[in-house]
Design a protein around this motif. Sequence first.
Motif, PDB file in Angstrom:
ATOM      1  N   TYR A  63       0.919  -1.336  -0.054  1.00 24.69           N
ATOM      2  CA  TYR A  63       0.087   0.167  -0.071  1.00 24.69           C
ATOM      3  C   TYR A  63       0.982   1.302  -0.102  1.00 24.69           C
ATOM      4  CZ  TYR A  63      -4.413  -2.725   0.905  1.00 24.69           C
ATOM      5  OH  TYR A  63      -5.426  -3.304   0.887  1.00 24.69           O
ATOM      6  N   LYS A 104      -5.396  -1.928  -7.052  1.00 19.53           N
ATOM      7  CA  LYS A 104      -6.651  -1.115  -6.917  1.00 19.53           C
ATOM      8  C   LYS A 104      -6.433  -0.316  -5.673  1.00 19.53           C
ATOM      9  CE  LYS A 104      -9.223  -5.152  -8.408  1.00 19.53           C
ATOM     10  NZ  LYS A 104     -10.217  -6.392  -7.900  1.00 19.53           N
ATOM     11  N   ALA A 105      -5.452  -0.679  -4.785  1.00 18.90           N
ATOM     12  CA  ALA A 105      -5.337   0.137  -3.380  1.00 18.90           C
ATOM     13  C   ALA A 105      -4.666   1.487  -3.999  1.00 18.90           C
ATOM     14  CB  ALA A 105      -4.756  -0.397  -2.373  1.00 18.90           C
ATOM     15  N   GLU A 108      -6.809   3.888  -5.881  1.00 21.50           N
ATOM     16  CA  GLU A 108      -7.873   4.649  -5.249  1.00 21.50           C
ATOM     17  C   GLU A 108      -6.993   5.586  -4.242  1.00 21.50           C
ATOM     18  OE1 GLU A 108     -10.947   3.453  -1.417  1.00 21.50           O
ATOM     19  OE2 GLU A 108      -9.357   1.808  -2.039  1.00 21.50           O
ATOM     20  N   GLU A 111      -6.352   8.852  -6.353  1.00 23.73           N
ATOM     21  CA  GLU A 111      -7.434   9.428  -6.482  1.00 23.73           C
ATOM     22  C   GLU A 111      -8.025  10.072  -5.384  1.00 23.73           C
ATOM     23  OE1 GLU A 111      -9.830   7.255 -10.177  1.00 23.73           O
ATOM     24  OE2 GLU A 111     -10.206   6.532  -8.255  1.00 23.73           O
ATOM     25  N   TRP A 112      -7.836   9.668  -4.173  1.00 26.86           N
ATOM     26  CA  TRP A 112      -8.204  10.208  -2.894  1.00 26.86           C
ATOM     27  C   TRP A 112      -7.411  11.465  -2.817  1.00 26.86           C
ATOM     28  CZ3 TRP A 112      -5.419  10.458   1.640  1.00 26.86           C
ATOM     29  CH2 TRP A 112      -6.047  10.909   2.760  1.00 26.86           C
ATOM     30  N   ASP A 116      -5.393  12.698 -10.890  1.00 24.62           N
ATOM     31  CA  ASP A 116      -5.688  11.885 -11.883  1.00 24.62           C
ATOM     32  C   ASP A 116      -4.668  11.901 -13.021  1.00 24.62           C
ATOM     33  OD1 ASP A 116      -6.750  13.280 -14.362  1.00 24.62           O
ATOM     34  OD2 ASP A 116      -8.163  14.034 -13.069  1.00 24.62           O
ATOM     35  N   ALA A 328      -3.861   4.820   3.163  1.00 26.13           N
ATOM     36  CA  ALA A 328      -5.176   4.321   3.675  1.00 26.13           C
ATOM     37  C   ALA A 328      -5.279   4.335   5.141  1.00 26.13           C
ATOM     38  CB  ALA A 328      -5.539   2.641   3.178  1.00 26.13           C
TER      39      ALA A 328
END
Length: 588
Positions: A63, A104-105, A108, A111-112, A116, A328
């Motif tokens: 991550y 995927k993480a 995410e 984008e968070w 982009d 995260a």
Amino acid sequence: MTTSSIPAPTSNFLRTIIDNDLAQGRYQDKRWAGKPGPAAVHEQAPLDTARIRTRFPPEPNGYLHIGHAKSICLNFGLATDYQGACHLRFDDTNPEKEEDEYVKAIIEMVEWLGFDWKFRDEDNCYFASDYFQYMFTFAQALVQAGYAYVDEQSADEIRANRGTLTQKGSNSPWRDRPAQESLRLLSEMRDGKHPDGSMCLRARIDMGSPNMNMRDPVMYRIRHVPHHRTGDAWCIYPMYSWAHPVEDALERITHSICTLEFEDQRPFYDWILDRLVELGQLAEPLPRQYEFARLHLSYVVTSKRKLLQLVREGHVQGWDDPRMPTLAGLRRRGYTPASIRLFCERLGVSKADSRIDYSILEQALRDDLDPIALRSVAVLDPLKLIITNYPEGQTELCNAPRNPHDPAAGRREFPLSRELWIEREDFQEEPPKKYFRLFPGNMVRLKYGYIVRCTGCVKNENGEITEVHAEYLPDTKSGTPGSDSVKVKGNITWVSAAHAVQAEIRLYDRLFSEPHPDTGDKDFLLALNPDSCQVIQAWIEPGTSTTDEMPLQFERLGYFVADRNDSTAQKPVLNRAVTLKDSWAQKK
């Protein structure tokens, strides 16, 4: 490496480089076919409308953490500021450690953070594995031209013959094998005819180079391991030092921005690209690599291996544990994208290594949240306060600003009744000097409510205080003409016992108790902070949002956020993101 509690202002030297490149027209003739590719793909393409191209190239083997945030903000930020494009590229060349979960993480979290990879009609999300055939073709061209060879030494033999910083390396016995023989063996490697470790492809450069990275570095190794995207299609995988420049060139990157540990790799980066241009595989202008100092944060480890160990051994509750330095984890803790971007902006960009104190990150969150966070009240260590002269069964509303910095946010209302919860520390039967809160005979203001005079307390058989008694002064309610009729020095928060909502509060603190937990030969696990998470049952003001991802401020206590995994309207769970002040500074 120095330690900095407040980072000195630093200029972004990369902007100077980019300004000079643009002024000199270094990339004005660069062509872009709308997709990555070698010279043949781009040679007839239109001129690139992106003034610069940068990239963020994570390996999907874990991550993203706070250190990655600096690179994300830098690369995407520069591209935006210079009307360019920033590519998100997954450097998935090591199949043994990479997984779709991490892909995927990573998407995410980028984008968070508010970024982009789109530029006009382009969607610039790429995978190094998409370029495996290009890399193989390029490798064949290098072998054919005499710039690479297949070596059958073992990894230990290659290491032993590489030499030292003061001693030249020794040529491999396979270094001068004919190109056609190396081409045949390379194809056999590609086709899975040889076991792991039996041979590799090396660049033929200079075994006497003072730069160890130029002593015939390995380009391909055999790994009979399925890849998370290509499956069993390949059993040879490129080394990062070989793949990195090729990927940049295929994507027409202009400024390849890396951390300082790649500085010694830059000569090989340039060597590879120059040879491939010479062989007609790549077109100029070529990307250039620049290095900056990576983020070293105190009280944190960012090694993916160590973070994975923390997760697998159960020292934390997963990659998104709020004590983890992963993005995260920071999001779940209550950090906002704006606070992390502010933190990275304050760090600046330089080539000098320094260790940034964790308090700088915490202050960025406070500075972001103070003007925007809605206020509420919580009592974390509750003690019952009974207003003995307040009518039983009576309730009245008090009100307070939702945010004192933003009148447009309006006001909130909450009930006052005979029995209240207050913080246990707000009463002392025998107070020390300069204690201005509740003690027998003293008066304080119930914040946004009445002034009360303490009349005593009740204890159980163990001598523990179970109740505090007080009388209120009816004409002193906040917001009324009589509110200033009595002057007091103390002001305490409270919630109505009959209306308060019970909530689980998780008081998170730093995961490590030492500022440099993994320096030297120390076992970083020995520095784990046993008090990094305390779980308590508390009472919170009715109407407090317990499902919103936006943090709020509990007055006097700090900033809290509803736990994104566990909190519900029926069973609220809130995480402390940060205290109102730096509590660690007081411990030093």
